[in-house]
Design an enzyme around this catalytic site. Structure first.
Site, PDB file in Angstrom:
ATOM      1  N   HIS A 121       0.880  -1.176   0.000  1.00 47.06           N
ATOM      2  CA  HIS A 121       0.000   0.000   0.000  1.00 47.06           C
ATOM      3  C   HIS A 121       0.916   1.226   0.000  1.00 47.06           C
ATOM      4  CE1 HIS A 121      -2.895   2.896   1.718  1.00 47.06           C
ATOM      5  NE2 HIS A 121      -3.856   2.022   1.470  1.00 47.06           N
ATOM      6  N   GLN A 201      -4.883  -5.181   6.443  1.00 45.45           N
ATOM      7  CA  GLN A 201      -5.819  -5.997   5.676  1.00 45.45           C
ATOM      8  C   GLN A 201      -5.945  -7.411   6.245  1.00 45.45           C
ATOM      9  OE1 GLN A 201      -8.652  -5.436   3.413  1.00 45.45           O
ATOM     10  NE2 GLN A 201      -7.056  -3.878   3.184  1.00 45.45           N
ATOM     11  N   CYS A 362      -4.601   2.515  -3.850  1.00 47.17           N
ATOM     12  CA  CYS A 362      -3.369   2.970  -3.175  1.00 47.17           C
ATOM     13  C   CYS A 362      -2.225   1.994  -3.387  1.00 47.17           C
ATOM     14  CB  CYS A 362      -3.586   3.198  -1.676  1.00 47.17           C
ATOM     15  SG  CYS A 362      -4.809   4.435  -1.313  1.00 47.17           S
TER      16      CYS A 362
HETATM   17  C1  LIG Z   1      -6.072   0.388   4.508  1.00 47.50           C
HETATM   18  C2  LIG Z   1      -4.660  -0.007   4.402  1.00 47.50           C
HETATM   19  C3  LIG Z   1      -3.636   0.835   4.813  1.00 47.50           C
HETATM   20  C4  LIG Z   1      -3.879   2.232   5.321  1.00 47.50           C
HETATM   21  O1  LIG Z   1      -4.702   2.230   6.427  1.00 47.50           O
HETATM   22  P1  LIG Z   1      -5.262   3.624   7.002  1.00 47.50           P
HETATM   23  O2  LIG Z   1      -6.330   3.189   7.939  1.00 47.50           O
HETATM   24  O3  LIG Z   1      -5.782   4.383   5.826  1.00 47.50           O
HETATM   25  O4  LIG Z   1      -4.132   4.310   7.674  1.00 47.50           O
HETATM   26  C5  LIG Z   1      -2.345   0.367   4.728  1.00 47.50           C
HETATM   27  N1  LIG Z   1      -2.066  -0.856   4.275  1.00 47.50           N
HETATM   28  C6  LIG Z   1      -3.033  -1.706   3.854  1.00 47.50           C
HETATM   29  C7  LIG Z   1      -2.650  -3.067   3.384  1.00 47.50           C
HETATM   30  C8  LIG Z   1      -4.358  -1.305   3.902  1.00 47.50           C
HETATM   31  O5  LIG Z   1      -5.300  -2.142   3.484  1.00 47.50           O
END
Ligand SMILES: *Cc1c(COP(=O)(O)O)cnc(C)c1O
Length: 404
Positions: A121, A201, A362
């Site tokens: 991410h 995740q 992302c």
């Molecule tokens: C959602 C997510 C993030 C970011 O999380 P936030 O709650 O937006 O800080 C980072 N890594 C993974 C794998 C994600 O799914």
């Protein structure tokens, strides 16, 4: 076995209509919905014990502090951390990774290496780019294959004595791949490198065991496990948290302050500057209780059923391609239909009440790897049903016929 009807009744939003159609919520990888107990706990905190913590002698402050610290212990037990002071409350995964990376920016030097993976991410890429720019260290990337799995032979070649930290995701938010993190952690430790696992995740699907995994850092967000936004957890081994410099300066994180010199509070307070999201931490504890009452074994088994069913049904659609086809996969399906932009599919299925995410999720480097602008992503939770998957499939078919 889960009583899905009863579980769905716990989530008021699932009765909502979107564009006149019953909501089918398949954007769980972006954020999970909240059960009534979690929603109620937020109001209950503000209605009954709202006060600032760790400072007041008055009763409410004590009650709020106790509730916050009980929540910390709940997290500790949930992730099997050795000590409660190894659990740092944060604003979320992104905050946790930035905290660790900015600490490493000051520990790293030229010639050192930071190892991440091709499926991270952006929040597990950009902070490490900052850390490398500031320290002169070099960023290296574990590649992935066509199925969306890390190429472990390449990892074995990339890890060496210069590697100071390995930062990888437990489960990919864009592909669903479950990475072999135990193997990564053990191998990194042979070379004396620390390991940060992005658990954002993974935590909706599994109960991660810090002592069994033996990772040095593990981060996740409350909002992806049925808790509130703006709250998260950084687990860090005590020896590492002691070694890292503080992240933000301010109240709560100090022992003594003079204009010449400040000494810092002990763990976990060293990393919790300022008034935290008190309700968020407490309610995260409620969300964890709720998920444990459903049971992670039940969740995993049922979501696997949804994944298998969804995969089979979606592949009935001609021209549909799934990205992320590892055998070890969580309930995330990323796909495209030949010749159609993912955004257009997302807009049409939304009109039919189905919430999916479209775009790069992302994870732009993954999209570059496949040479695509993005995907449509349907991510399932334990409160979803096969009937909802049927609705998705019909909606995607309709979108396809309108767009091609
Ligand atoms: C959602 C997510 C993030 C970011 O999380 P936030 O709650 O937006 O800080 C980072 N890594 C993974 C794998 C994600 O799914």
């Amino acid at each position: 076995m889960l009583d899905i009807k009863a579980i769905r009744n716990d989530f008021p939003i699932l009765d909502e209509k979107v564009n006149g159609k019953p909501l089918v919520y398949f954007d769980n990888a972006a954020t999970a919905q909240k059960p009534q107990v979690v929603i109620d706990a937020i109001a209950e905190y503000y209605e009954t014990i709202n006060a600032n913590i760790h400072r007041g002698v008055h009763t409410l402050s004590q009650l709020a502090t106790d509730a916050y610290e009980i929540a910390r212990k709940k997290v500790q037990h949930h992730i099997n951390a050795k000590e409660d002071r190894e659990v740092i409350f944060t604003a979320g995964t992104t905050f946790g990774i930035n905290l660790v990376a900015s600490g490493f920016a000051r520990l790293l030097k030229e010639g050192d290496e930071v190892l991440i993976s091709a499926m991270e991410h952006h929040s597990n890429i950009v902070p490490w780019q900052f850390a490398c720019e500031q320290s002169g260290a070099t960023l290296k990337v574990i590649p992935m294959n066509e199925k969306g799995e890390l190429v472990m032979e390449e990892f074995d070649k990339l890890i060496n004595e210069k590697t100071k930290i390995v930062a990888v995701t437990h489960i990919s938010n864009a592909l669903g791949t479950i990475n072999p993190i135990k193997r990564i952690i053990d191998k990194a430790h042979e070379y004396g490198a620390a390991v940060l696992i992005d658990g954002a995740q993974a935590t909706p699907h599994v109960k991660p065991d810090m002592q069994a995994l033996d990772c040095d850092f593990y981060v996740f967000s409350a909002h992806k496990i049925c808790g509130p936004t703006g709250t998260g957890v950084l687990y860090g081994k005590e020896e590492w948290l002691n070694k890292l410099p503080p992240y933000q300066g301010g109240g709560e994180m100090i022992k003594t302050v003079t204009f010449d010199k400040t000494t810092f509070a002990c763990l976990p307070h060293k990393f919790e500057a300022g008034t935290p999201n008190i309700a968020g931490g407490i309610v995260l504890g409620c969300a964890i209780d709720y998920l444990n009452s459903v049971g992670f074994d039940n969740i995993v088994a049922y979501e696997q059923e949804l994944l298998d069913y969804g995969t089979k049904r979606l592949l009935e659609i001609e021209g549909l391609k799934i990205y992320g086809t590892s055998d070890d996969k969580a309930s995330v399906i990323s796909f495209n239909i030949e010749g159609i932009h993912p955004y257009d599919i997302g807009v049409i299925v939304d009109k039919l009440g189905v919430a999916v995410r479209t775009g790069h999720h992302c994870t732009q480097p993954i999209m570059d790897f496949y040479g695509i602008p993005g995907t449509v992503r349907a991510s399932f939770s334990f409160y979803n049903t096969k009937e909802e998957i049927d609705t998705l499939v019909e909606a995607v078919k309709k979108a396809k016929s309108m767009l091609s």
